[in-house]
Design a protein around this motif. Sequence first.
Motif, mmCIF file in Angstrom:
data_model
loop_
_atom_site.group_PDB
_atom_site.id
_atom_site.type_symbol
_atom_site.label_atom_id
_atom_site.label_comp_id
_atom_site.label_asym_id
_atom_site.label_seq_id
_atom_site.Cartn_x
_atom_site.Cartn_y
_atom_site.Cartn_z
ATOM 1 N N LYS A 106 0.836 -1.189 0.000
ATOM 2 C CA LYS A 106 0.000 0.000 0.000
ATOM 3 C C LYS A 106 0.879 1.251 0.000
ATOM 4 C CE LYS A 106 -3.703 -2.431 0.059
ATOM 5 N NZ LYS A 106 -4.539 -2.519 -1.167
ATOM 6 N N LEU A 107 0.422 2.266 -0.717
ATOM 7 C CA LEU A 107 1.219 3.474 -0.867
ATOM 8 C C LEU A 107 1.079 4.405 0.334
ATOM 9 C CD1 LEU A 107 0.747 4.395 -4.639
ATOM 10 C CD2 LEU A 107 2.434 2.902 -3.551
ATOM 11 N N ALA A 108 2.097 5.219 0.502
ATOM 12 C CA ALA A 108 2.111 6.203 1.579
ATOM 13 C C ALA A 108 1.157 7.348 1.252
ATOM 14 C CB ALA A 108 3.529 6.736 1.769
ATOM 15 N N LEU A 109 0.448 7.824 2.264
ATOM 16 C CA LEU A 109 -0.500 8.919 2.083
ATOM 17 C C LEU A 109 0.205 10.242 2.357
ATOM 18 C CD1 LEU A 109 -3.542 8.742 1.380
ATOM 19 C CD2 LEU A 109 -4.007 9.267 3.767
ATOM 20 N N PRO A 110 0.163 11.190 1.433
ATOM 21 C CA PRO A 110 0.858 12.463 1.628
ATOM 22 C C PRO A 110 0.149 13.363 2.642
ATOM 23 C CG PRO A 110 -0.382 12.511 -0.422
ATOM 24 C CD PRO A 110 -0.490 11.108 0.101
ATOM 25 N N HIS A 111 0.876 14.385 3.089
ATOM 26 C CA HIS A 111 0.376 15.289 4.118
ATOM 27 C C HIS A 111 -0.881 16.031 3.683
ATOM 28 C CE1 HIS A 111 0.317 19.141 6.432
ATOM 29 N NE2 HIS A 111 0.530 18.307 7.418
ATOM 30 N N ILE A 112 -1.024 16.270 2.395
ATOM 31 C CA ILE A 112 -2.196 17.006 1.907
ATOM 32 C C ILE A 112 -3.485 16.263 2.247
ATOM 33 C CG2 ILE A 112 -2.126 15.944 -0.394
ATOM 34 C CD1 ILE A 112 -3.134 18.572 -1.552
ATOM 35 N N ALA A 113 -3.413 14.936 2.313
ATOM 36 C CA ALA A 113 -4.602 14.161 2.675
ATOM 37 C C ALA A 113 -4.976 14.383 4.134
ATOM 38 C CB ALA A 113 -4.348 12.679 2.408
ATOM 39 N N ILE A 114 -3.974 14.473 4.998
ATOM 40 C CA ILE A 114 -4.228 14.741 6.413
ATOM 41 C C ILE A 114 -4.811 16.149 6.576
ATOM 42 C CG2 ILE A 114 -3.188 14.822 8.714
ATOM 43 C CD1 ILE A 114 -3.231 12.063 7.336
ATOM 44 N N LYS A 115 -4.328 17.075 5.788
ATOM 45 C CA LYS A 115 -4.853 18.438 5.840
ATOM 46 C C LYS A 115 -6.322 18.459 5.423
ATOM 47 C CE LYS A 115 -3.876 23.165 4.366
ATOM 48 N NZ LYS A 115 -2.953 24.048 3.602
#
Length: 399
Positions: free
Chosen positions: A149-158
């Motif tokens: 599974k791919l890493a989720l970038p910070h923009i998704a957390i934002k």
Amino acid sequence: MEPVTEQLLDTVPPAKRNAAKALFIAATTATSHGVIAATESERFRFWTHWQNFLQNTFPMHQPILSNYPLPTRLALLGAFAAFIRAGQHQPANKQVSAQTVLLALRAISQTHMLDGQPDPLADEKGQRHILLRRQIENYRRHDPPPKRKLALPHIAIKYLNVTRADNNPRYQAIHDLCTIAWFYLLRVGEYTQTTQTARRRTIQFRLEDVTLWNHTQVLHSTLPLQTLLSQCTAATLRISNQKNGRRNQVIHQEATRDVTCPIAAIIRRVHHIRQHTSDPATMLGTYFTGHKHVAKQVTVTDITTALKNTVQVLGLSRYNITLADISSHSLRAGGAMALHLGGVPAHTIKILGRWSSDTFLLYIQEQITGFSAGLSTQMSSTPLTLNAAIKPTLCLLPS
């Protein structure tokens, strides 16, 4: 009780028999709880497949192989391994991985040893026989590479924090837990609901595992919400008992004072729980809803659904992040990716994520382009450094 313990009890004086029986029961209970429920269930499942395999294919042979000569044992075990590999133990008849075959053989080995019998997979030196090792290695070489599974970038957390529903306790909990998991590199079992009756090594983080700080001073979690949000500079999560068996470790993060602040997310979780219960053992994944304030738990499905929805809304497919690439593990991988790209040393990431090896690099290898950004420029601009220990013999042509 087992026949052997019944026989031993017959040798105990009557006055001591109840005490001896209690010791046998305590020992048996401790043994059964010395392994997590999923592992024990897996052993029973494959042992059943082994029994059915022999009954249907080799009905003249017994599941316990102790009295069989080595060539016979190896022939039966090799055939069973091929049977499992082909997926004939399941309705779909779909080929399984080498790891699954290894688990099936391990179940036979463990069941024999728990029964006081020698390991049927072992050679005269006590090691797994070379023929079985080669068979498993052949399966492993032909297995497809794992799809991580791919890493989720910070923009998704934002996005999760910006769209946080202030009037919905369930979505508040889901979005806050996503933020906490991303920054603290949490395993999904450390903050989501699992089967209540199953024995698991990993225990969810609880209210009592949280310590809030104002620099070096501990803040009491019963303080008003706004006071905690304005004064808390860091938060520590104490590990009571996690996957790798380590206990009483701590994970510490500091406040960022922005919309994705993990400390603010922890404070909101603590405050919400404190509004409804003072039980220190309440899991951080607990939320209370309805006019009766019923306690519920965030599940793995809740987390995965929220992440997939975020990926879809943000259109992250343009960065080759598809819905199939995302799961709850993408939060842990995403935090590790962010730390690595931020220049944090690998050993620091390993400590924070409580990895026992560099496996976190495997979790994010699918996005290796993020690592290599700018490297070619750096490599081509590296000045030539000659070895001072030898006389240079290389003459560079003029540019």
